[in-house]
Write a protein that holds these residues in place. Structure first.
Motif, mmCIF file in Angstrom:
data_model
loop_
_atom_site.group_PDB
_atom_site.id
_atom_site.type_symbol
_atom_site.label_atom_id
_atom_site.label_comp_id
_atom_site.label_asym_id
_atom_site.label_seq_id
_atom_site.Cartn_x
_atom_site.Cartn_y
_atom_site.Cartn_z
ATOM 1 N N THR A 127 -46.035 73.953 26.149
ATOM 2 C CA THR A 127 -45.373 74.474 26.688
ATOM 3 C C THR A 127 -44.930 76.339 25.998
ATOM 4 O OG1 THR A 127 -43.827 74.155 24.831
ATOM 5 C CG2 THR A 127 -43.735 72.566 26.701
ATOM 6 N N ARG A 128 -44.618 77.302 25.907
ATOM 7 C CA ARG A 128 -44.159 78.648 25.598
ATOM 8 C C ARG A 128 -43.913 78.187 24.343
ATOM 9 N NH1 ARG A 128 -43.230 83.651 28.024
ATOM 10 N NH2 ARG A 128 -43.847 85.050 25.925
ATOM 11 N N ALA A 129 -42.983 77.379 24.513
ATOM 12 C CA ALA A 129 -41.873 77.108 23.050
ATOM 13 C C ALA A 129 -42.639 76.857 22.042
ATOM 14 C CB ALA A 129 -41.080 76.600 23.233
ATOM 15 N N LEU A 130 -43.601 75.873 22.698
ATOM 16 C CA LEU A 130 -44.996 75.352 21.573
ATOM 17 C C LEU A 130 -45.907 76.649 21.073
ATOM 18 C CD1 LEU A 130 -45.716 71.598 22.663
ATOM 19 C CD2 LEU A 130 -44.374 71.869 20.674
ATOM 20 N N ALA A 131 -45.594 77.219 21.871
ATOM 21 C CA ALA A 131 -46.909 78.388 21.872
ATOM 22 C C ALA A 131 -46.120 79.413 20.764
ATOM 23 C CB ALA A 131 -47.281 79.266 22.966
ATOM 24 N N ALA A 132 -45.176 79.942 20.900
ATOM 25 C CA ALA A 132 -44.466 80.601 19.742
ATOM 26 C C ALA A 132 -44.195 79.493 18.427
ATOM 27 C CB ALA A 132 -42.938 81.195 20.516
ATOM 28 N N ALA A 133 -43.975 78.923 18.306
ATOM 29 C CA ALA A 133 -43.691 78.163 17.229
ATOM 30 C C ALA A 133 -45.009 77.772 16.562
ATOM 31 C CB ALA A 133 -43.120 76.697 17.956
ATOM 32 N N ALA A 134 -45.910 77.328 17.094
ATOM 33 C CA ALA A 134 -47.482 77.783 16.829
ATOM 34 C C ALA A 134 -48.471 78.739 15.733
ATOM 35 C CB ALA A 134 -48.515 76.694 17.505
ATOM 36 N N CYS A 135 -47.636 80.136 16.321
ATOM 37 C CA CYS A 135 -47.438 81.048 15.791
ATOM 38 C C CYS A 135 -47.111 81.738 14.661
ATOM 39 C CB CYS A 135 -47.283 82.424 16.332
ATOM 40 S SG CYS A 135 -49.100 82.323 18.014
ATOM 41 N N ARG A 136 -45.923 80.906 14.609
ATOM 42 C CA ARG A 136 -45.215 81.640 13.366
ATOM 43 C C ARG A 136 -45.037 80.678 12.481
ATOM 44 N NH1 ARG A 136 -40.507 81.860 17.444
ATOM 45 N NH2 ARG A 136 -40.241 79.758 16.969
#
Length: 124
Positions: free
Chosen positions: A22-31
């Motif tokens: 998911t896009r949310a998981l992608a952003a969380a992985a970056c953070r």
């Protein structure tokens, strides 16, 4: 398929090429610091360009890909494949991956001593 000149957000691209679900998981992985672009930690909105090396760390494995084409929309696996070159090392066989400690059903929560033993076994 949407091609764009210039750049695309890192979180959007790793989601579009199906490296994360998911896009949310992608952003969380970056953070969380699990995504690196050209060796540097990437923030979710960091610009990505053709030729950049992206490293995405999963549980016991690191995906290493080189950007070939920039896309912003999630596409099918067949369409996403030409957008990257996968330079990841081979995954370790399943039998070599350390299994998490399994408790017998009905034994309840681990005691403090058992918890310490499990943490020591896992290397924490």
């Amino acid at each position: 398929m949407a091609e764009h000149e210039g750049s695309v957000r890192v979180d959007s691209w790793i989601w579009s090429v199906r490296l994360v679900k998911t896009r949310a998981l992608a952003a969380a992985a970056c953070r969380a610091g699990h995504v690196r672009v050209n060796g540097e930690r990437a923030k979710p909105a960091q610009a990505l360009r053709v030729g950049d090396e992206v490293r995405v760390r999963e549980e016991n494995f690191e995906r290493v890909v080189v950007v070939q084409k920039l896309i912003r929309k999630r596409v099918g696996a067949a369409e996403a494949a030409p957008c990257l070159v996968d330079n990841s090392p081979p995954r370790p066989p399943r039998e070599f991956v350390a299994a998490a400690g399994q408790r017998d059903r009905g034994t309840g929560r681990p005691t403090k001593r058992e918890r310490r033993d499990l943490d020591q076994l896992r290397g924490h």
